[in-house]
Design a protein around this motif. Structure first.
Motif, mmCIF file in Angstrom:
data_model
loop_
_atom_site.group_PDB
_atom_site.id
_atom_site.type_symbol
_atom_site.label_atom_id
_atom_site.label_comp_id
_atom_site.label_asym_id
_atom_site.label_seq_id
_atom_site.Cartn_x
_atom_site.Cartn_y
_atom_site.Cartn_z
ATOM 1 N N ARG A 23 -6.331 -3.727 -2.934
ATOM 2 C CA ARG A 23 -6.965 -2.653 -2.296
ATOM 3 C C ARG A 23 -6.755 -1.127 -3.033
ATOM 4 N NH1 ARG A 23 -4.286 -2.697 3.069
ATOM 5 N NH2 ARG A 23 -5.259 -0.564 3.128
ATOM 6 N N VAL A 24 -6.200 -1.278 -4.268
ATOM 7 C CA VAL A 24 -5.918 -0.051 -4.899
ATOM 8 C C VAL A 24 -6.948 0.026 -5.809
ATOM 9 C CG1 VAL A 24 -4.423 1.351 -6.379
ATOM 10 C CG2 VAL A 24 -3.543 -0.022 -4.484
ATOM 11 N N ALA A 25 -7.782 1.326 -5.898
ATOM 12 C CA ALA A 25 -8.657 1.639 -7.030
ATOM 13 C C ALA A 25 -8.016 1.721 -8.269
ATOM 14 C CB ALA A 25 -9.369 2.949 -6.491
ATOM 15 N N THR A 43 -14.294 7.172 -5.216
ATOM 16 C CA THR A 43 -13.103 7.120 -4.317
ATOM 17 C C THR A 43 -12.708 8.121 -3.780
ATOM 18 O OG1 THR A 43 -11.453 7.091 -6.241
ATOM 19 C CG2 THR A 43 -12.405 4.626 -5.657
ATOM 20 N N TYR A 45 -10.088 9.828 -4.515
ATOM 21 C CA TYR A 45 -8.531 10.087 -4.988
ATOM 22 C C TYR A 45 -8.361 11.142 -6.194
ATOM 23 C CZ TYR A 45 -8.030 6.294 -1.766
ATOM 24 O OH TYR A 45 -7.920 5.419 -0.566
ATOM 25 N N THR A 46 -7.458 11.734 -6.089
ATOM 26 C CA THR A 46 -7.234 12.539 -7.227
ATOM 27 C C THR A 46 -6.515 11.993 -8.592
ATOM 28 O OG1 THR A 46 -6.318 14.055 -5.526
ATOM 29 C CG2 THR A 46 -5.920 14.659 -7.728
ATOM 30 N N ALA A 47 -5.773 10.734 -8.372
ATOM 31 C CA ALA A 47 -5.118 10.162 -9.373
ATOM 32 C C ALA A 47 -5.021 8.727 -8.988
ATOM 33 C CB ALA A 47 -3.908 10.665 -9.704
ATOM 34 N N PRO A 114 2.801 12.283 -4.715
ATOM 35 C CA PRO A 114 2.057 11.642 -3.636
ATOM 36 C C PRO A 114 2.089 10.361 -3.584
ATOM 37 C CG PRO A 114 0.652 12.671 -5.244
ATOM 38 C CD PRO A 114 2.088 12.844 -5.903
ATOM 39 N N PHE A 115 2.139 9.302 -4.623
ATOM 40 C CA PHE A 115 2.497 8.034 -4.650
ATOM 41 C C PHE A 115 3.068 7.410 -5.748
ATOM 42 C CE2 PHE A 115 -1.227 8.440 -7.371
ATOM 43 C CZ PHE A 115 -1.415 7.409 -7.873
ATOM 44 N N ILE A 128 0.818 0.291 -4.494
ATOM 45 C CA ILE A 128 1.366 1.413 -4.451
ATOM 46 C C ILE A 128 2.275 1.733 -3.059
ATOM 47 C CG2 ILE A 128 -0.282 2.462 -6.236
ATOM 48 C CD1 ILE A 128 -1.900 3.611 -3.796
ATOM 49 N N THR A 130 2.749 5.019 -0.512
ATOM 50 C CA THR A 130 2.255 6.377 -0.407
ATOM 51 C C THR A 130 3.011 7.200 0.282
ATOM 52 O OG1 THR A 130 0.737 6.042 1.322
ATOM 53 C CG2 THR A 130 -0.158 5.746 -1.068
ATOM 54 N N ARG A 131 2.810 8.784 0.235
ATOM 55 C CA ARG A 131 3.607 9.425 1.089
ATOM 56 C C ARG A 131 3.006 9.152 2.607
ATOM 57 N NH1 ARG A 131 2.900 15.256 -1.962
ATOM 58 N NH2 ARG A 131 4.765 14.999 -2.952
ATOM 59 N N ARG A 132 1.909 9.139 2.841
ATOM 60 C CA ARG A 132 1.448 8.853 4.063
ATOM 61 C C ARG A 132 1.989 7.541 4.708
ATOM 62 N NH1 ARG A 132 -3.410 6.116 6.523
ATOM 63 N NH2 ARG A 132 -4.108 7.389 7.908
HETATM 64 P P1 2BA Z 1 -4.931 12.092 -3.143
HETATM 65 O O1 2BA Z 1 -6.207 11.577 -3.810
HETATM 66 O O2 2BA Z 1 -4.577 13.599 -3.602
HETATM 67 O O3 2BA Z 1 -5.037 12.187 -1.630
HETATM 68 C C1 2BA Z 1 -4.112 12.924 -0.677
HETATM 69 C C2 2BA Z 1 -4.245 12.436 0.790
HETATM 70 O O4 2BA Z 1 -5.440 12.621 0.958
HETATM 71 C C3 2BA Z 1 -4.107 10.852 0.801
HETATM 72 O O5 2BA Z 1 -2.511 10.717 0.839
HETATM 73 C C4 2BA Z 1 -4.687 10.562 2.053
HETATM 74 O O6 2BA Z 1 -3.923 10.823 3.100
HETATM 75 C C5 2BA Z 1 -6.078 11.588 2.075
HETATM 76 N N1 2BA Z 1 -7.057 10.927 1.171
HETATM 77 C C6 2BA Z 1 -7.397 11.074 -0.066
HETATM 78 N N2 2BA Z 1 -8.609 10.403 -0.363
HETATM 79 C C7 2BA Z 1 -8.694 9.599 0.786
HETATM 80 C C8 2BA Z 1 -9.672 8.449 0.841
HETATM 81 N N3 2BA Z 1 -10.418 8.062 -0.193
HETATM 82 N N4 2BA Z 1 -9.481 7.724 2.107
HETATM 83 C C9 2BA Z 1 -8.711 7.934 3.025
HETATM 84 N N5 2BA Z 1 -7.774 9.002 2.798
HETATM 85 C C10 2BA Z 1 -7.671 9.538 1.763
HETATM 86 P P2 2BA Z 1 -1.925 9.177 0.703
HETATM 87 O O7 2BA Z 1 -2.578 8.260 1.501
HETATM 88 O O8 2BA Z 1 -0.446 9.742 1.130
HETATM 89 O O9 2BA Z 1 -2.170 9.064 -0.746
HETATM 90 C C11 2BA Z 1 -1.515 9.669 -1.869
HETATM 91 C C12 2BA Z 1 -2.105 9.400 -3.146
HETATM 92 O O10 2BA Z 1 -2.139 7.962 -3.662
HETATM 93 C C13 2BA Z 1 -3.574 9.835 -3.189
HETATM 94 O O11 2BA Z 1 -3.436 11.398 -3.546
HETATM 95 C C14 2BA Z 1 -4.214 8.827 -4.427
HETATM 96 O O12 2BA Z 1 -3.945 9.434 -5.655
HETATM 97 C C15 2BA Z 1 -3.474 7.543 -4.186
HETATM 98 N N6 2BA Z 1 -3.970 6.736 -3.560
HETATM 99 C C16 2BA Z 1 -3.879 6.449 -2.186
HETATM 100 N N7 2BA Z 1 -4.509 5.250 -1.936
HETATM 101 C C17 2BA Z 1 -5.058 4.820 -2.865
HETATM 102 C C18 2BA Z 1 -6.084 3.725 -3.170
HETATM 103 N N8 2BA Z 1 -6.259 2.882 -2.227
HETATM 104 N N9 2BA Z 1 -6.423 3.681 -4.396
HETATM 105 C C19 2BA Z 1 -5.921 4.225 -5.435
HETATM 106 N N10 2BA Z 1 -5.159 5.410 -4.875
HETATM 107 C C20 2BA Z 1 -4.695 5.525 -3.966
#
Ligand code: 2BA
Length: 148
Positions: A23-25, A43, A45-47, A114-115, A128, A130-132
């Motif tokens: 489930r991780v991009a 997606t 996401y920032t990283a 953040p993760f 991963i 994550t902080r969330r």
């Molecule tokens: P960011 O992309 O900077 O996202 C920061 C927070 O913004 C995320 O925190 C989430 O609460 C929200 N967010 C951003 N994009 C989202 C989306 N497409 N759908 C739902 N919520 C979104 P966290 O969930 O704690 O994630 C922390 C970091 O982990 C993210 O930073 C991203 O870099 C990475 N991440 C989280 N889930 C991922 C996934 N499924 N695949 C790849 N990377 C992921």
């Protein structure tokens, strides 16, 4: 302040709180930056993690790092995107967690990131933390404690 009752949570293995790898991009080391920017943009996401075809973890790729790599003197040179590869731009010195590590170690690392990517003993990517996810877990624990 989180009370001593919550020490038990910190000793839980992180494997129960992972977003699993499927489930991780992610992007592949040999992808070009055009493809990588597309994945990051789509997606939202920032990283995201960088993997090889065997799912071994190599680093992280972010949108700011891509844009910085194609920054010319006068403008952003988007035409460079298709010639550059992910492995040239990714950050390979990243913190890592093992699947058997405890939540306490994850908490320490999530202060500055953040993760955190999680791998098994062979360095294969498992998912991963994550902080969330961590904040949700602590929130639940605090509310449960209030009820008792
Ligand atoms: P960011 O992309 O900077 O996202 C920061 C927070 O913004 C995320 O925190 C989430 O609460 C929200 N967010 C951003 N994009 C989202 C989306 N497409 N759908 C739902 N919520 C979104 P966290 O969930 O704690 O994630 C922390 C970091 O982990 C993210 O930073 C991203 O870099 C990475 N991440 C989280 N889930 C991922 C996934 N499924 N695949 C790849 N990377 C992921």
């Amino acid at each position: 302040m989180i009370s001593l009752h919550n020490e038990d949570i910190l000793e839980v293995e992180i494997k129960d709180f992972l977003i699993p790898s499927e489930r991780v991009a992610h992007v592949q080391v040999s992808n070009n930056l055009e493809h990588a920017l597309l994945v990051l943009t789509k997606t939202g996401y920032t990283a995201i993690p960088v993997l090889d075809p065997q799912y071994k973890l190599h680093g992280l790729l972010s949108t700011p790092a891509i844009l910085d790599s194609i920054l010319g003197l006068q403008r952003i040179e988007f035409e460079q995107l298709e010639n550059k590869k992910v492995h040239e731009v990714m950050n390979s010195s990243i913190p890592r967690l093992k699947i058997t590590d405890r939540l306490k170690k994850g908490l320490d690392l999530l202060i500055d990131h953040p993760f955190i990517c999680v791998e098994n003993e062979e360095g294969i990517f498992e998912g991963i933390l994550t902080r969330r996810t961590l904040l949700k877990k602590f929130n639940q624990a605090i509310h449960q404690q209030k009820k008792q």
